[in-house]
Design a protein around this motif. Structure first.
Motif, PDB file in Angstrom:
ATOM      1  N   LEU A 112      43.037  47.739  69.856  1.00 52.48           N
ATOM      2  CA  LEU A 112      43.067  47.864  68.402  1.00 52.48           C
ATOM      3  C   LEU A 112      43.964  49.010  67.969  1.00 52.48           C
ATOM      4  O   LEU A 112      44.514  49.014  66.876  1.00 52.48           O
ATOM      5  CB  LEU A 112      41.656  48.063  67.846  1.00 52.48           C
ATOM      6  N   GLY A 113      44.135  49.997  68.841  1.00 53.46           N
ATOM      7  CA  GLY A 113      45.068  51.095  68.578  1.00 53.46           C
ATOM      8  C   GLY A 113      44.807  51.743  67.242  1.00 53.46           C
ATOM      9  O   GLY A 113      43.696  52.191  66.949  1.00 53.46           O
ATOM     10  N   GLY A 114      45.839  51.818  66.406  1.00 49.54           N
ATOM     11  CA  GLY A 114      45.710  52.386  65.074  1.00 49.54           C
ATOM     12  C   GLY A 114      46.483  51.535  64.097  1.00 49.54           C
ATOM     13  O   GLY A 114      47.094  50.532  64.458  1.00 49.54           O
ATOM     14  N   ILE A 115      46.476  51.940  62.829  1.00 49.60           N
ATOM     15  CA  ILE A 115      47.133  51.132  61.807  1.00 49.60           C
ATOM     16  C   ILE A 115      48.506  51.679  61.424  1.00 49.60           C
ATOM     17  O   ILE A 115      49.155  51.182  60.512  1.00 49.60           O
ATOM     18  CB  ILE A 115      46.251  51.013  60.550  1.00 49.60           C
ATOM     19  N   GLN A 116      48.963  52.705  62.125  1.00 52.83           N
ATOM     20  CA  GLN A 116      50.260  53.302  61.830  1.00 52.83           C
ATOM     21  C   GLN A 116      51.393  52.513  62.514  1.00 52.83           C
ATOM     22  O   GLN A 116      51.162  51.761  63.453  1.00 52.83           O
ATOM     23  CB  GLN A 116      50.281  54.766  62.288  1.00 52.83           C
ATOM     24  N   PRO A 117      52.637  52.689  62.056  1.00 45.00           N
ATOM     25  CA  PRO A 117      53.747  51.849  62.542  1.00 45.00           C
ATOM     26  C   PRO A 117      54.087  52.082  64.004  1.00 45.00           C
ATOM     27  O   PRO A 117      53.924  53.180  64.537  1.00 45.00           O
ATOM     28  CB  PRO A 117      54.912  52.247  61.636  1.00 45.00           C
TER      29      PRO A 117
END
Length: 353
Positions: A112-117
């Protein structure tokens, strides 16, 4: 030329798809591309199109499969984990030689990591996201105008070559706002005699299928598909050259990393460093010839990317390792700064010290 309007990159993709004749969109919300689905939910019913938020990414891509088999222009979009879920369906679409457009507005990972680019899905996109020998055309915009222009181009290329074309953007591209000109021009119509549209008793039945139990037949299909890929590699590579006329260092970057790199290149030029950039616009087909020719001019290459150096391998392959290829990177949702890229350019000019 149409008047310019201020739009998010995600919205520009959605409107450009509509202008290109897309009337079917199937997707599922995930940051940072949710605005595409939201825009389609608002616009599609008003133009007689179909928007459907599927129960999953897997369902969405298989709805794309069905609409494409019926000869319709269709699109889906997602972000990194969602593309992994779509992988099986994309392979079925490739195995059936169907056109489609898919958008990946990337976020950091793995998991899922993160929501950043991020740009960490490069291997997944350029080496094919699913099982079996196949490719997708991969288009990498570096601004909102290109988000729109390349989306329209993606539908054309998908129909022309009967394959999936991907808009491969990072989260910054999807969320940033810029003035954009949206002009439908003349949408090219492609005859689709292979589509399952009903025979009207005027022709034999069409069958869309990716299953070939005869290994010799499957081998023929794969060889024929790669003949088409070879044509694409010859005709469709796209790139931008920036200040390469006398460059001794060549930066290679795409997306937001290319925009940051231009600022660093301009500052390096002011400091007397002869540096330019080749920006791949198609990541597959990769602009191999442009980079190979550049290897005869420059002393080194510098890849600026938001991954652990995935594109760097393609630069090394394209240049046949004739010159050193250095890496300037950030990962996990971080974006390289102009200062970081400038320092990497200076080090590359000194031989990597």
């Amino acid at each position: 030329m149409a008047d310019k309007v201020l739009m998010k990159g995600n919205e520009a993709i959605a409107e450009a798809a509509i202008l290109a004749g897309c009337r079917f969109y199937f997707g599922y919300p995930i940051t940072p591309q949710t605005e595409i689905a939201a825009y389609m939910a608002k616009r599609m019913p008003k133009i007689g199109g179909t928007f459907l938020q599927a129960e999953s990414e897997i369902a969405a891509v298989n709805m794309v499969y069905g609409a494409s088999a019926a000869g319709k222009r269709v699109m889906t979009s997602s972000s990194s984990p969602g593309l992994s879920l779509k992988a099986e369906g994309l392979s079925y679409i490739a195995g059936s030689d169907l056109p489609s457009v898919v958008v990946n507005v990337q976020r950091g990972g793995p998991g899922l990591g993160g929501i950043q680019p991020s740009q960490s899905d490069y291997f997944q996109a350029t080496r094919a996201p699913g099982h079996g020998d196949f490719h997708m055309i991969v288009l990498a915009p570096s601004g909102v105008q290109e988000m729109a222009d390349l989306t329209m181009k993606a539908f054309d290329l998908a129909d022309r070559y009967r394959m999936t074309a991907m808009i491969f953007a990072d989260g910054t591209m999807g969320q940033m706002m810029e003035p954009v000109s949206l002009d439908d021009g003349a949408v090219k119509e492609y005859d689709k005699p292979w589509a399952v549209t009903g025979t009207g008793c005027g022709r034999k039945h069409n069958i869309v299928n990716s299953l070939s139990l005869d290994p010799a037949e499957l081998e023929r299909f794969n060889f024929a598909r790669y003949q088409r890929y070879a044509e694409i590699e010859e005709k469709e590579p796209r790139w931008e050259c920036y200040r390469m006329e006398d460059a001794e260092v060549c930066v290679v970057a795409y997306g937001i990393a290319a925009r940051v790199s231009k600022n660093a290149i301009n500052e390096a030029r002011r400091q007397g460093v002869k540096v330019g950039m080749i920006r791949p616009i198609t990541l597959w087909p990769f602009p191999k010839k442009a980079l190979f020719e550049a290897a005869g001019q420059v002393g080194s290459f510098l890849c600026v990317e938001m991954s652990m150096g995935q594109m760097r391998e393609d630069v090394e392959l394209a240049t046949r390792c004739r010159k050193p290829v250095y890496l300037c990177n950030r990962v996990g949702g971080m974006i390289p700064s102009p200062a970081q890229v400038l320092e990497a350019i200076q080090n590359a000019a000194k031989g990597g010290n």
